[in-house]
Every structure is written in C-alpha cells, then in structure tokens.
Design a protein around this motif. Sequence first.
Motif, mmCIF file in Angstrom:
data_model
loop_
_atom_site.group_PDB
_atom_site.id
_atom_site.type_symbol
_atom_site.label_atom_id
_atom_site.label_comp_id
_atom_site.label_asym_id
_atom_site.label_seq_id
_atom_site.Cartn_x
_atom_site.Cartn_y
_atom_site.Cartn_z
ATOM 1 N N THR A 81 -5.347 -8.998 -2.988
ATOM 2 C CA THR A 81 -4.092 -8.520 -2.416
ATOM 3 C C THR A 81 -3.077 -8.418 -3.545
ATOM 4 O O THR A 81 -3.198 -9.087 -4.571
ATOM 5 N N ILE A 82 -2.094 -7.584 -3.342
ATOM 6 C CA ILE A 82 -1.005 -7.445 -4.311
ATOM 7 C C ILE A 82 0.185 -8.173 -3.727
ATOM 8 O O ILE A 82 0.584 -7.920 -2.592
ATOM 9 N N ASP A 83 0.734 -9.074 -4.492
ATOM 10 C CA ASP A 83 1.860 -9.888 -4.038
ATOM 11 C C ASP A 83 3.065 -9.593 -4.922
ATOM 12 O O ASP A 83 3.053 -9.922 -6.105
ATOM 13 N N ILE A 84 4.063 -8.958 -4.345
ATOM 14 C CA ILE A 84 5.279 -8.662 -5.096
ATOM 15 C C ILE A 84 6.333 -9.667 -4.683
ATOM 16 O O ILE A 84 6.601 -9.854 -3.503
ATOM 17 N N ARG A 85 6.897 -10.299 -5.659
ATOM 18 C CA ARG A 85 7.940 -11.288 -5.396
ATOM 19 C C ARG A 85 9.245 -10.783 -5.995
ATOM 20 O O ARG A 85 9.334 -10.526 -7.177
ATOM 21 N N TRP A 86 10.223 -10.643 -5.142
ATOM 22 C CA TRP A 86 11.534 -10.182 -5.590
ATOM 23 C C TRP A 86 12.348 -11.376 -6.041
ATOM 24 O O TRP A 86 12.532 -12.336 -5.304
ATOM 25 N N THR A 87 12.778 -11.328 -7.237
ATOM 26 C CA THR A 87 13.634 -12.384 -7.764
ATOM 27 C C THR A 87 14.897 -11.744 -8.276
ATOM 28 O O THR A 87 14.917 -10.590 -8.683
ATOM 29 N N SER A 88 15.950 -12.500 -8.229
ATOM 30 C CA SER A 88 17.217 -11.957 -8.709
ATOM 31 C C SER A 88 17.492 -12.466 -10.112
ATOM 32 O O SER A 88 17.059 -13.545 -10.506
#
Length: 95
Positions: A81-88
């Motif tokens: 799976t592709i896991d995109i994590r949005w961080t600021s």
Amino acid sequence: MDINNELEQKAKELDKQATEALKRQVKSMIVAKGYTMEKLAEELNAKYYTKESKANLSNKLKRGSLRFIDMQRIADILGYTIDIRWTSIEGMDKN
C-alpha cells in the motif's frame, strides 16, 4: 553560469536522482515478491484492463513518467500500500 541556469541544473539533477531512486525501489519490490516486469504487466492488464507491456513499464520507470495511479496499481498487484503522511512545516500552517 547565471543563477537561473544554476538553479535549473540543480532541479534537473534532483529530478534525475528521484527518478533513479524510484526505479530502484520499484524494481526491488518486484523482485522481493518474485515477479518479473512481464508478469507484473500481465497482472496489471488482467486486473485493471490496461495495455501495459514489459517494455512500456520499463520505459516509464527509466523516464520517471509513472503516474500516481500507475504506482497505486503496481503496489496493489505486489501486495503493498502507499501511505502518504501530510506533515506541516513550522510556520507554514494557515490556521
């Protein structure tokens, strides 16, 4: 060399490095799951009704022209799976 040409050259080099890293990662995933490019292409075609070939997949990897949907499908076939994590970035939030 002026600053714009220098920045453009640096950007191209970063793109080249990212393309090479993605190519190595995808090929490593394929081998780890016991697949070949040909088998991957066949399964993509069967499951997603695409018209991929071994050469087409290889060329996309070489050129760095895989779309996100291509990567999602490849990951799915290979059991990833592709896991995109949005961080600021501090100070970049617009709250």
